[in-house]
Write a protein that holds these residues in place. Sequence first.
Motif, PDB file in Angstrom:
ATOM      1  N   THR A 128       0.843  -1.194   0.000  1.00 55.90           N
ATOM      2  CA  THR A 128       0.000   0.000   0.000  1.00 55.90           C
ATOM      3  C   THR A 128       0.876   1.240   0.000  1.00 55.90           C
ATOM      4  N   VAL A 129       0.527   2.195  -0.869  1.00 55.36           N
ATOM      5  CA  VAL A 129       1.234   3.475  -0.925  1.00 55.36           C
ATOM      6  C   VAL A 129       0.240   4.591  -0.629  1.00 55.36           C
ATOM      7  N   THR A 130       0.749   5.736  -0.213  1.00 54.70           N
ATOM      8  CA  THR A 130      -0.093   6.908   0.048  1.00 54.70           C
ATOM      9  C   THR A 130       0.412   8.078  -0.779  1.00 54.70           C
ATOM     10  N   GLN A 151      -4.066   9.856  -0.174  1.00 53.25           N
ATOM     11  CA  GLN A 151      -4.925   8.849  -0.799  1.00 53.25           C
ATOM     12  C   GLN A 151      -4.205   7.508  -0.810  1.00 53.25           C
ATOM     13  N   ARG A 152      -4.847   6.473  -0.253  1.00 53.76           N
ATOM     14  CA  ARG A 152      -4.223   5.158  -0.112  1.00 53.76           C
ATOM     15  C   ARG A 152      -4.585   4.251  -1.298  1.00 53.76           C
ATOM     16  N   ILE A 153      -3.546   3.626  -1.852  1.00 50.74           N
ATOM     17  CA  ILE A 153      -3.688   2.736  -3.003  1.00 50.74           C
ATOM     18  C   ILE A 153      -2.952   1.440  -2.687  1.00 50.74           C
ATOM     19  N   THR A 154      -3.629   0.301  -2.881  1.00 50.53           N
ATOM     20  CA  THR A 154      -3.009  -1.002  -2.627  1.00 50.53           C
ATOM     21  C   THR A 154      -2.848  -1.757  -3.936  1.00 50.53           C
ATOM     22  N   PHE A 155      -1.617  -2.180  -4.213  1.00 51.71           N
ATOM     23  CA  PHE A 155      -1.323  -2.987  -5.395  1.00 51.71           C
ATOM     24  C   PHE A 155      -1.263  -4.445  -4.961  1.00 51.71           C
ATOM     25  N   GLY A 156      -2.152  -5.268  -5.526  1.00 53.84           N
ATOM     26  CA  GLY A 156      -2.275  -6.657  -5.119  1.00 53.84           C
ATOM     27  C   GLY A 156      -1.474  -7.603  -5.986  1.00 53.84           C
ATOM     28  N   THR A 157      -2.138  -8.564  -6.606  1.00 51.43           N
ATOM     29  CA  THR A 157      -1.473  -9.585  -7.414  1.00 51.43           C
ATOM     30  C   THR A 157      -1.243  -9.098  -8.838  1.00 51.43           C
ATOM     31  N   MET A 158      -0.070  -9.365  -9.357  1.00 51.39           N
ATOM     32  CA  MET A 158       0.240  -9.075 -10.762  1.00 51.39           C
ATOM     33  C   MET A 158       0.431 -10.394 -11.501  1.00 51.39           C
ATOM     34  N   THR A 159      -0.309 -10.578 -12.600  1.00 51.01           N
ATOM     35  CA  THR A 159      -0.225 -11.802 -13.396  1.00 51.01           C
ATOM     36  C   THR A 159       0.296 -11.468 -14.778  1.00 51.01           C
ATOM     37  N   VAL A 160       1.385 -12.115 -15.154  1.00 53.85           N
ATOM     38  CA  VAL A 160       2.023 -11.870 -16.444  1.00 53.85           C
ATOM     39  C   VAL A 160       1.637 -12.974 -17.419  1.00 53.85           C
ATOM     40  N   LYS A 213      14.924  -8.301 -12.843  1.00 51.66           N
ATOM     41  CA  LYS A 213      14.322  -7.446 -11.823  1.00 51.66           C
ATOM     42  C   LYS A 213      13.147  -6.688 -12.435  1.00 51.66           C
ATOM     43  N   LEU A 214      12.135  -6.408 -11.597  1.00 52.41           N
ATOM     44  CA  LEU A 214      10.972  -5.667 -12.057  1.00 52.41           C
ATOM     45  C   LEU A 214      10.573  -4.642 -11.002  1.00 52.41           C
ATOM     46  N   TYR A 215      10.150  -3.461 -11.494  1.00 53.90           N
ATOM     47  CA  TYR A 215       9.700  -2.392 -10.612  1.00 53.90           C
ATOM     48  C   TYR A 215       8.381  -1.833 -11.134  1.00 53.90           C
ATOM     49  N   LEU A 216       7.532  -1.391 -10.216  1.00 54.07           N
ATOM     50  CA  LEU A 216       6.299  -0.686 -10.571  1.00 54.07           C
ATOM     51  C   LEU A 216       6.513   0.781 -10.229  1.00 54.07           C
ATOM     52  N   ARG A 217       6.336   1.655 -11.234  1.00 52.28           N
ATOM     53  CA  ARG A 217       6.632   3.062 -11.020  1.00 52.28           C
ATOM     54  C   ARG A 217       5.519   3.952 -11.573  1.00 52.28           C
ATOM     55  N   ALA A 218       5.281   5.070 -10.856  1.00 53.54           N
ATOM     56  CA  ALA A 218       4.306   6.082 -11.281  1.00 53.54           C
ATOM     57  C   ALA A 218       4.567   7.347 -10.489  1.00 53.54           C
ATOM     58  N   SER A 219       4.072   8.483 -10.998  1.00 51.95           N
ATOM     59  CA  SER A 219       4.282   9.744 -10.286  1.00 51.95           C
ATOM     60  C   SER A 219       3.101  10.685 -10.352  1.00 51.95           C
ATOM     61  N   GLY A 232       3.114  12.185  -6.584  1.00 50.83           N
ATOM     62  CA  GLY A 232       3.967  11.520  -5.596  1.00 50.83           C
ATOM     63  C   GLY A 232       4.646  10.315  -6.230  1.00 50.83           C
ATOM     64  N   ASP A 233       5.894  10.091  -5.909  1.00 46.98           N
ATOM     65  CA  ASP A 233       6.659   8.992  -6.514  1.00 46.98           C
ATOM     66  C   ASP A 233       6.246   7.637  -5.939  1.00 46.98           C
TER      67      ASP A 233
END
Length: 451
Positions: free
Chosen positions: A243-245, A249-258, A324-330, A444-445
């Motif tokens: 979970t990020v804020t 505002q709180r956002i939770t990133f759950g399961t990622m399926t590729v 390696k994998l990263y999830l990014r947004a701003s 927000g990063d």
Amino acid sequence: MVNVMNEYRDHNAQEWQELEAMKEHIDRIAVPSAIDEAIKNGMRLGRQRRRRRVLTRMVSCTAMFMLLVMVASVRFSPTVAAYVGDIPGLRALVELINYDKGLKLAIENDFMQKVGLSEEHDGIKMTVDGILADESRVIVFYTLTNQDGRKRVVNLRNVKLANNANTSTSYGASDFSEKWVSKQGTIDFNFHEGTGIPELLELEVKFDEVNETATSSPVWKFNIPVDKTKFEGKKETYAINQTVTVEGQRITFGTMTVHPTRIGLEVAYDPANTKKLFYFDDIRIEDEKGETFGTIINGISASNISETKEVLYFQSNYFSKPEKLYLRASSIRAMDKNKLEVQVDLDRKKLLFRPDDRLTLVDVGTSSENGQGVLVFRLDNDHPLDEHRQYHLFSSTYKDASGKQFESNMTGSTENEFQYYIRKAEYKSPLTLYVEDYPSRILGDINLRIK
């Protein structure tokens, strides 16, 4: 670069002529600004909407060279050449590869299934050239051929799988001149969670208009075999559960399926948030080399789970096998929940309530085409991120002052104006419209390690 182009031209004269013809055709296309973003916004939340597919205008030598390299790689890559030789829809493949690097990887890794089924009605021949399929999605490549040079096709409609209604469908629309010969396109079937891919797709398609004098509305039917052994078990799952804020505002990133054709990421928004979060401006998945895989921009980009949960879809990196994998947004488009309604006084032609003074009402009128009412809005917006973006402002649902609910069946936009069509009805003014997307943001990063 010029030497490379000259060398290719000298040794591949026929292919160079085809590329030049493609460039001339593209240069004549009038392209609306930010068509990709319009598609993304219009298809958000998993609704089935038809969007016009266009090719980006290419006028520079550099752009022409990039197209040349891309077409050459499709034609001459050892893993792709076997398919290109047998599949007529080459330009559709090139266009699709240009939009989605994950699908390009899938084709390069021998994931295309050849079909080659055709059916003809009233001088129009439709051929299903091939499919890309995994456990969540099937993309159908097709070619339309004008057999006698007299018929017209306007748009696909009533596209469905007769043996599986539990799908969302996305397909493009094209303009057809009176003298068109052939057109290529794709149909994207999104299979809902828990729905298995059948071994046979019973595809049915109609067109808006085949012949001005036609007395019937034929259905093109195809039984498309699916080789499930090509994709069974081909997926990777990552439990992010973080979970990020961002600005409270709180956002939770759950399961990622590729999957081989796309990535699905579960996202949940805290019901206690004070803002409605519309859409991420720049969310992406990035590997250790800095290679990014963004959200799907030409197809179904998200599916609703509930009012506060959804699945976002990204281009797939399944075949690139990153370490390696990263999830990014701003940047996230969002608005206070107490500003999500717009009230329109139909009699005085004015706004009684709006998010801010950037939104104004230009006119309350009647459509000359179908007699529906039309509300015309202006949105003044000079944010750099919105320079070429056209917004899909409102939900299709609206109500009048009596509380009665209605559905809008059409919207439109031209530059900074937005048209919202309303049914012919006796309304008790004012009408209330619900904001679905708007150029207000929280920043927000977000930087999460996935793998």
